[in-house]
Design an enzyme around this catalytic site. Structure first.
Site, PDB file in Angstrom:
ATOM      1  CB  SER A 177     -31.290  12.451 -40.520  1.00 33.97           C
ATOM      2  OG  SER A 177     -32.332  13.115 -39.715  1.00 33.97           O
ATOM      3  CE  LYS A 184     -32.063  16.368 -41.424  1.00 36.66           C
ATOM      4  NZ  LYS A 184     -31.680  15.587 -41.780  1.00 36.66           N
TER       5      LYS A 184
END
Length: 185
Positions: free
Chosen positions: A39, A80
């Site tokens: 990701s 993230k």
């Protein structure tokens, strides 16, 4: 015999004190983390080993584009990038990030965006209102996070805004693989 007992006790004290210090640093200051999944490509790769600074947000709030580790669930932490901050409205349109209506560049995505074929998308268009919670602006105590690999990331577009108190810390240093040893941007 008494000398050997004193020497043994002295070593035992050193080991105990060292263990307490190491535990304290691990629990409250720095922690290792291993990237699990794609990701954050191209910035971070699966199995990268990082150091997370847990003290960064004790005296300050997250900054835009910080790479943070947070508790996504009780048993799972995610890594993230902070894109939206409290009080802001976020939107994406035609591969451009808009914050309160103003375009922002994301230099960490430039290589990916330059490789896009005409008609394809890296970040699909969305607005803050489209995300879970349907907010018009990011409320105090929350941030909007996105993975750098926008087409393969479970981030705020899916799980909603992240409470700042669930952030473990900021990823600051990569120590494995050795050929990429250094600070993370």
């Amino acid at each position: 015999m008494a000398y050997k007992n004193r020497e043994w006790l002295s070593w035992l004290k050193v080991i105990i004190i060292s263990s307490i210090i190491a535990f304290g640093i691990r629990a409250f200051v720095f922690a290792p983390i291993i990237v699990d999944g794609p990701s954050m490509l191209p910035t971070l790769e699966n199995d990268d080993h990082l150091i997370v600074n847990k003290m960064e947000y004790v005296f300050s709030d997250p900054d835009r584009f910080d790479i943070v580790v947070f508790h996504a669930t009780r048993n799972k932490d995610y890594i993230k990038r902070v894109v939206g901050l409290p009080g802001e409205h976020i939107a994406y349109q035609n591969e451009i990030l808009y914050i309160n209506g103003q375009p922002y560049t994301e230099p960490f995505l430039s290589s990916r965006l330059n490789q896009l074929q005409e008609g394809s998308h890296y970040t699909h268009d969305f607005t803050l209102e489209d995300l879970p919670g349907e907010y018009e602006e990011i409320p105090d105590g929350h941030v909007l996070v996105l993975g750098d690999n926008r087409s393969n990331s479970t981030d705020s577009r899916v799980i909603g805004l992240i409470p700042i108190d669930r952030i473990v810390g900021v990823a600051t240093f990569r120590y494995w693989p050795f050929n990429q040893l250094g600070l993370i941007h």
